[in-house]
Design an enzyme around this catalytic site. Structure first.
Site, PDB file in Angstrom:
ATOM      1  CB  SER A  40      33.360 -58.916  -8.609  1.00 17.57           C
ATOM      2  OG  SER A  40      32.470 -59.961  -7.724  1.00 17.57           O
ATOM      3  CE  LYS A 102      34.937 -60.450  -4.560  1.00 17.77           C
ATOM      4  NZ  LYS A 102      34.569 -59.549  -5.886  1.00 17.77           N
TER       5      LYS A 102
END
Length: 294
Positions: A40, A102
């Site tokens: 990701s 993230k």
């Protein structure tokens, strides 16, 4: 039990107890190891990267310590700095025990939206420049010795060659088990993407990749970040479960564990660690020590 045996047993107990206590204190207050389990955050972080997280960056919450899921208290203490837009941060998924990594995109009061693959912060389109090709190669381990050939590319170990020469573009190579590739064939193969340099409102520049500008997460509602919460996104914009999804949504500041410090080890799962003779094709030596503060 003789006094000698009791003494030896006590020494072992003391060693294990104090060693464990020191490890817990070190991990809770200073540095916590973390490894990247998914793609990701490609291209900034790759599957197989092992990194250290600064626990002191933004102070401490109950999640900073063992058994943090127990609701012993709320809030943070010793917070010398606030997270900044563009920081890569490890946090605890809201309502769960899973830890994510993230990039911070929005702070309390900010509005976030994706329209046709473009990021808007507080109503303004974020600059995206320098489009260039990027390749994500997820290959079954059975192909690692023979190599994999795709169009004019040959992929083996950590290298992609184009017409026999080093590839003129950036890429990621990961070797997955044959079982995964058979059960989920859509996860394996060679995928063409576009890499961009994104310039966030505070001037932080970082790379992102897009498979397309019309993927499910490329068009969203307007998100308004609530008080004491943060909004995160992955740099692999079309393959990231992040704050754009209901599975993650807004993240309470208490769930933040710390900021990514640097990569201390990286490999592509080409071979077992004991296969020293394959380290040249397994280890991503150029990623060792890479700083990822922003």
């Amino acid at each position: 039990m003789s006094k000698k045996n009791k003494s030896v047993a006590r020494e072992w107990f003391d060693t294990i107890f104090w060693g464990g206590l020191i490890a817990i204190i070190f991990r809770s207050f200073l540095i916590e190891p973390f490894n990247i389990p998914s793609g990701s955050m490609i291209p900034s972080l790759q599957v197989g990267d092992h990194l250290f997280v600064q626990k002191w960056s933004f102070g401490y919450s109950r999640y900073s310590f063992p058994f943090g899921s127990w609701n012993l208290w709320n809030g943070r203490f010793w917070a010398a700095h606030e997270p900044e837009i563009g920081d890569i941060i490890v946090f605890r998924k809201p309502g769960g025990k899973v830890e994510y990594v993230k990039r911070l995109i929005g702070k309390p009061g900010d509005t976030i939206q994706m329209k046709s693959g473009r990021l808007y912060i507080n109503g303004k389109m974020v600059e995206r420049k320098d489009a260039r090709p990027y390749v994500v190669a997820n290959l079954p381990k059975s192909m690692r010795s023979a190599g994999y050939y795709y169009d004019n590319m040959s992929i083996k170990g950590n290298k992609i060659l184009v017409d026999g020469k080093p590839a003129p573009f950036n890429y990621t190579i990961e070797y997955k088990s044959d079982t995964i590739c058979k059960m989920a064939p859509y996860e394996c193969g060679v995928f063409n993407a576009t890499e961009y340099t994104e310039v966030l409102p505070n001037g932080v520049e970082h790379s992102i990749i897009e498979m397309a500008d019309n993927a499910p997460l490329d068009n969203t509602e307007i998100f308004t970040v609530p008080e004491n919460h943060l909004f995160f996104m992955g740099d692999n914009r079309d393959n990231s479960a992040d704050s754009r999804t209901s599975a993650v949504s807004y993240v309470n500041r208490d769930n933040v564990l710390g900021r990514v410090w640097f990569i201390w080890y990286s490999h592509n799962y080409y071979a077992p660690m004991l296969s020293v003779w394959n380290w040249g094709k397994k280890m991503r030596w150029d990623r060792f020590g890479m700083l990822r503060k922003k």
